[in-house]
Scaffold this motif. Sequence first.
Motif, short mmCIF file in Angstrom:
data_model
loop_
_atom_site.label_atom_id
_atom_site.label_comp_id
_atom_site.label_asym_id
_atom_site.label_seq_id
_atom_site.Cartn_x
_atom_site.Cartn_y
_atom_site.Cartn_z
N GLY A 64 0.84 -1.29 0.17
CA GLY A 64 0.08 -0.04 -0.13
C GLY A 64 0.93 1.27 -0.09
O GLY A 64 2.03 1.13 -0.16
N LEU A 65 0.23 2.44 -0.07
CA LEU A 65 0.94 3.70 -0.27
C LEU A 65 0.95 4.17 1.15
O LEU A 65 -0.16 4.51 1.75
CB LEU A 65 0.09 4.69 -1.16
N ALA A 66 1.84 4.62 1.90
CA ALA A 66 1.88 4.98 3.28
C ALA A 66 1.90 6.48 3.22
O ALA A 66 1.39 7.10 4.24
CB ALA A 66 3.28 4.45 4.08
N GLY A 67 2.19 7.15 2.15
CA GLY A 67 2.32 8.62 2.22
C GLY A 67 3.08 9.01 0.89
O GLY A 67 3.43 8.49 0.12
N LEU A 68 2.92 10.41 0.93
CA LEU A 68 3.46 11.28 -0.30
C LEU A 68 4.36 12.33 0.59
O LEU A 68 4.01 13.11 1.46
CB LEU A 68 2.37 11.90 -1.20
N GLN A 69 5.32 12.55 -0.06
CA GLN A 69 6.22 13.83 0.37
C GLN A 69 6.21 14.96 -1.09
O GLN A 69 6.69 14.19 -2.24
CB GLN A 69 7.55 13.24 0.51
N LEU A 70 6.08 16.21 -0.74
CA LEU A 70 6.14 17.00 -1.67
C LEU A 70 7.02 18.26 -1.26
O LEU A 70 7.04 18.60 -0.20
CB LEU A 70 4.93 17.59 -1.96
N THR A 111 12.09 24.08 5.13
CA THR A 111 12.47 23.02 4.11
C THR A 111 11.50 23.32 2.86
O THR A 111 11.76 22.49 2.00
CB THR A 111 12.54 21.75 4.55
N ARG A 112 10.25 23.72 3.15
CA ARG A 112 9.48 23.59 2.41
C ARG A 112 8.71 22.32 1.82
O ARG A 112 8.61 22.04 0.46
CB ARG A 112 9.75 24.41 0.78
N ILE A 113 8.93 21.19 2.82
CA ILE A 113 8.34 20.00 2.51
C ILE A 113 7.16 19.66 3.44
O ILE A 113 6.91 19.99 4.50
CB ILE A 113 9.54 19.04 2.99
N PHE A 114 6.26 19.17 2.33
CA PHE A 114 4.81 18.85 2.96
C PHE A 114 4.86 17.05 3.03
O PHE A 114 5.10 16.65 1.91
CB PHE A 114 3.83 19.20 2.00
N ARG A 115 4.58 16.66 3.96
CA ARG A 115 4.36 15.24 4.08
C ARG A 115 2.77 14.72 4.62
O ARG A 115 2.28 15.41 5.43
CB ARG A 115 5.37 14.74 5.44
N ALA A 116 2.62 13.93 3.63
CA ALA A 116 1.16 13.48 4.04
C ALA A 116 1.36 12.00 4.40
O ALA A 116 2.02 11.29 3.44
CB ALA A 116 0.49 13.39 2.67
N ARG A 117 0.63 11.53 5.43
CA ARG A 117 0.75 10.15 5.76
C ARG A 117 -0.55 9.43 6.04
O ARG A 117 -1.82 10.18 6.45
CB ARG A 117 1.39 10.15 7.17
N PHE A 118 -0.89 8.23 5.46
CA PHE A 118 -2.26 7.56 5.41
C PHE A 118 -2.15 6.48 6.35
O PHE A 118 -1.43 5.50 6.25
CB PHE A 118 -2.33 7.05 3.84
#
Length: 175
Positions: A64-70, A111-118
């Motif tokens: 599965g997809l644990a998250g996305l980092q942008l 850092t201008r990093i967005f972390r999304a966790r599912f």
Amino acid sequence: MLAALVSAPLVLAPAPGRAVELGGQTWFASPPWKVVFRSYSTTVGDMGAEYYFTVVLPAAAGVGLAGLQLEQTRGVDRSFGFDAGRTRAFLGLPRREGPAIPVEGLFDENTRIFRARFPQPPQPGQTITLVLRPWRNPLQSDTYMFAVQAIPAGVNPVPSALGFATMPIYEVFSR
């Protein structure tokens, strides 16, 4: 006549639909390979904009997809922030939303990093759309870019690069 015995090196490939675990790390067996970006609000300073990042998780992903980092990698305005508490996600495409997916967002201004966790990772074969809500669009027109990575569910995940989401922001001209 001599017969030659030729042996080919043994290559171990994961069974279809199974994650790859090497050296205590989790990899996608077949990683997602791109991100599609959409925003219906493209002018400087717009309030209420939503940024849609869509990823198709292949049926053979194995995990599965644990998250996305942008990460914002380009764009003049490096001060526009996101309301991480209003981040949302769903199965499907923008304007054709399916069921909601629980998501937790965290934005680091420095850092201008967005972390999304599912917390309940979407499964292989699903199309996932992450929706970020900035407080406002950038205050300067430019082409903004975000490097996007998909994070597999599992122990010590190794992210897969999905490429760049490109967001043009235009100046409003009045006459």
